[in-house]
Design an enzyme around this catalytic site. Structure first.
Site, PDB file in Angstrom:
ATOM      1  N   ARG A  57      94.638  87.161  72.811  1.00 41.06           N
ATOM      2  CA  ARG A  57      94.350  88.202  71.817  1.00 41.06           C
ATOM      3  C   ARG A  57      95.157  88.006  70.541  1.00 41.06           C
ATOM      4  O   ARG A  57      94.678  88.338  69.459  1.00 41.06           O
ATOM      5  CB  ARG A  57      94.623  89.575  72.414  1.00 41.06           C
ATOM      6  N   LYS A 219      81.571  98.103  90.885  1.00 41.31           N
ATOM      7  CA  LYS A 219      80.872  99.383  91.005  1.00 41.31           C
ATOM      8  C   LYS A 219      79.561  99.456  90.233  1.00 41.31           C
ATOM      9  O   LYS A 219      79.510  99.111  89.059  1.00 41.31           O
ATOM     10  CB  LYS A 219      81.795 100.499  90.518  1.00 41.31           C
ATOM     11  N   GLY A 371      86.949  92.017  81.533  1.00 39.87           N
ATOM     12  CA  GLY A 371      88.200  91.349  81.914  1.00 39.87           C
ATOM     13  C   GLY A 371      88.048  90.319  83.008  1.00 39.87           C
ATOM     14  O   GLY A 371      88.530  89.183  82.886  1.00 39.87           O
ATOM     15  N   GLY A 394      85.445  97.296  77.953  1.00 39.80           N
ATOM     16  CA  GLY A 394      84.803  98.599  77.809  1.00 39.80           C
ATOM     17  C   GLY A 394      83.973  98.692  76.535  1.00 39.80           C
ATOM     18  O   GLY A 394      82.866  99.233  76.541  1.00 39.80           O
TER      19      GLY A 394
HETATM   20  P1  AMP Z   1      84.804  95.074  87.803  1.00 42.47           P
HETATM   21  O1  AMP Z   1      86.157  95.578  87.366  1.00 42.47           O
HETATM   22  O2  AMP Z   1      83.812  96.140  88.012  1.00 42.47           O
HETATM   23  O3  AMP Z   1      84.306  93.945  86.934  1.00 42.47           O
HETATM   24  O4  AMP Z   1      85.036  94.475  89.258  1.00 42.47           O
HETATM   25  C1  AMP Z   1      85.795  93.344  89.474  1.00 42.47           C
HETATM   26  C2  AMP Z   1      86.376  93.376  90.834  1.00 42.47           C
HETATM   27  O5  AMP Z   1      85.333  93.486  91.786  1.00 42.47           O
HETATM   28  C3  AMP Z   1      87.145  92.119  91.154  1.00 42.47           C
HETATM   29  O6  AMP Z   1      88.478  92.444  91.408  1.00 42.47           O
HETATM   30  C4  AMP Z   1      86.452  91.578  92.387  1.00 42.47           C
HETATM   31  O7  AMP Z   1      87.344  91.085  93.357  1.00 42.47           O
HETATM   32  C5  AMP Z   1      85.742  92.793  92.939  1.00 42.47           C
HETATM   33  N1  AMP Z   1      84.584  92.407  93.754  1.00 42.47           N
HETATM   34  C6  AMP Z   1      83.577  91.607  93.393  1.00 42.47           C
HETATM   35  N2  AMP Z   1      82.726  91.415  94.421  1.00 42.47           N
HETATM   36  C7  AMP Z   1      83.228  92.118  95.468  1.00 42.47           C
HETATM   37  C8  AMP Z   1      82.799  92.318  96.809  1.00 42.47           C
HETATM   38  N3  AMP Z   1      81.687  91.739  97.277  1.00 42.47           N
HETATM   39  N4  AMP Z   1      83.551  93.136  97.579  1.00 42.47           N
HETATM   40  C9  AMP Z   1      84.668  93.722  97.115  1.00 42.47           C
HETATM   41  N5  AMP Z   1      85.128  93.554  95.861  1.00 42.47           N
HETATM   42  C10 AMP Z   1      84.414  92.772  95.034  1.00 42.47           C
END
Ligand code: AMP
Length: 417
Positions: A57, A219, A371, A394
């Protein structure tokens, strides 16, 4: 794959194209207040030259700083760092960032221990044209995130013209991003902000078909607005990561112990039904008995064993998604395909990064953000092999959801000047 309608609205290609660019400013002899995003990870235990553990950054802010220096303006940088919670806390001081910036710029950077006030103003006034000054963390004041008007006025009193170059906080209305614009005559876009908006607006409003979005991560709830806004703009939406299990469960598939948002099953089903087959879900999975780096794992096709949890997309899905990506001309990627932090479950994410790099070489426009996807693509050393890596997680999501970003909307219009 047939071309989609690509958003309907043919124009504006860039909602913010009327915003004043830094290149239109008369800078010589002026003090330019630059809101940068210098929110970098620190490790205060490290030797002094290694306290900043990732300087991406800081490097990204350099073109705007250099432009002002070359034009004989004074640069006064403002940024937040972490979440000090509105109080002074040395663990969140920007001092090490000033030192790193000085090394990268190969020129002196003066660090001021406060953000506002008569002392700060006097020190800025006595600096020579072409100097670079960094103020202390804006979030040492609770008024920053409250977008307090009096605090914004005091920030503005530090200089003449405002330049926003902090894409990462453009979705937040804070004193140093939005409030300040009411107290200066001109507020312009820096080079980094302009570059981000340029790429994201091309993706959203001027994409060449086939347009493919790849969405992953933890999520579904974080991505509903994004999927909604991309449904009639894209040709395909490839889903991976934990969020895919909510969709698969909504379809009635067995997902075992995989991570699912049960309160989002109805929304997921509705999106699937409205997508007209555009949303693609994994057809095989790398599954494990427990959430651990050394867990025994195997491939489950279609449904998942009731005792297993899906931690990555499987090899057939990797291949199928890579093929779709290689055929696309516009691609946006947000969110990993699995638990990429654990090498055994990183193959899906790496395969996507590689497919994106190949598509870029074939002339596709490729944009990566969020990220974890950024971490994954730099882990695969492919960050220079895509068109654009966004500095805002975000902010990128909100832009692609079609929301107005207050930090950009508040800037001066080019045409009124
Ligand atoms: P996000 O912050 O929504 O981009 O989510 C990223 C996080 O989701 C990372 O830390 C990944 O390890 C986790 N993640 C991705 N796929 C899975 C999965 N199948 N089960 C559990 N965690 C996951």
């Amino acid at each position: 794959m047939k071309g989609a309608s690509h958003g309907g609205a043919p124009f504006p290609v860039n909602r913010y194209m009327d915003k004043l660019p830094i290149t239109d400013l008369d800078i010589a002899g002026k003090t330019i207040l630059v809101r940068a995003d210098l929110n970098v990870p620190l490790n205060l235990e490290n030797p002094p030259d290694e306290v900043v553990t990732d300087d991406t950054r800081i490097r990204a802010s350099i073109p705007t700083i250099e432009h002002i220096v070359q034009a004989r303006g004074k640069v006064v940088l403002m940024s937040h760092l972490g979440r000090p919670g509105g109080t002074r806390d040395d663990a969140y001081s920007l001092k090490p960032v000033a030192e790193k910036l000085s090394v990268l710029l190969e020129r002196e950077v003066t660090f001021l221990p406060d953000t506002i006030g008569p002392d700060t103003q006097a020190k800025i006034a006595s600096a020579a044209p072409g100097s670079v000054i960094l103020l202390e963390n804006t979030r040492f004041y609770p008024q920053e995130t409250a977008n307090d008007d009096e605090f914004a006025r005091q920030l503005a009193a530090n200089g003449d013209i405002f330049v926003n170059d902090a894409f990462g906080t453009a979705h937040r209305a804070h004193a140093s991003t939005v409030g300040i614009t009411a107290h200066v005559e001109q507020s312009a876009m820096g080079f980094l902000l302009a570059r981000e908006v340029d790429y994201l607006s091309k993706v959203l409003h001027d994409s060449k078909p086939p347009f493919v979005a790849i969405l992953g991560g933890a999520k579904v709830s974080d991505k509903i607005g994004l999927i909604e806004n991309l449904l009639d703009r894209t040709d395909k939406i490839l889903i991976g990561g934990a969020m895919s299990y909510t969709f698969l469960k909504a379809q009635g598939k067995e997902v075992g112990l995989s991570r699912v948002e049960d309160d989002k099953l109805a929304v997921a089903l509705d999106l699937l039904q409205r997508s007209g087959g555009k949303i693609e879900l994994p057809t095989d999975h790398v599954t494990a008995d427990e959430f651990a780096a050394d867990a025994a794992h195997h491939i489950d096709t279609d449904s998942i064993d009731i005792h297993g949890m899906g931690l990555d997309i499987g090899p057939a899905t990797r291949q199928a998604y890579s093929r779709v990506i290689m055929d696309a001309r516009t691609i946006v990627w947000n969110g990993p395909m699995g638990v990429f932090e654990m090498p055994a479950f990183a193959h899906g994410t790496i395969a996507i990064a590689e497919a994106l790099a190949s598509a870029t070489r074939q002339g596709a426009l490729t944009v990566v953000g969020g990220g974890d996807s950024v971490a994954a693509i730099s882990q695969a050393e492919l960050d220079d092999d895509v068109s654009h890596v966004s500095t805002g997680g975000g902010a990128m999501l909100e832009y692609l959801e079609g929301k107005v970003l207050p930090g950009i909307a508040a800037l001066s219009d080019r045409k009124t000047l």
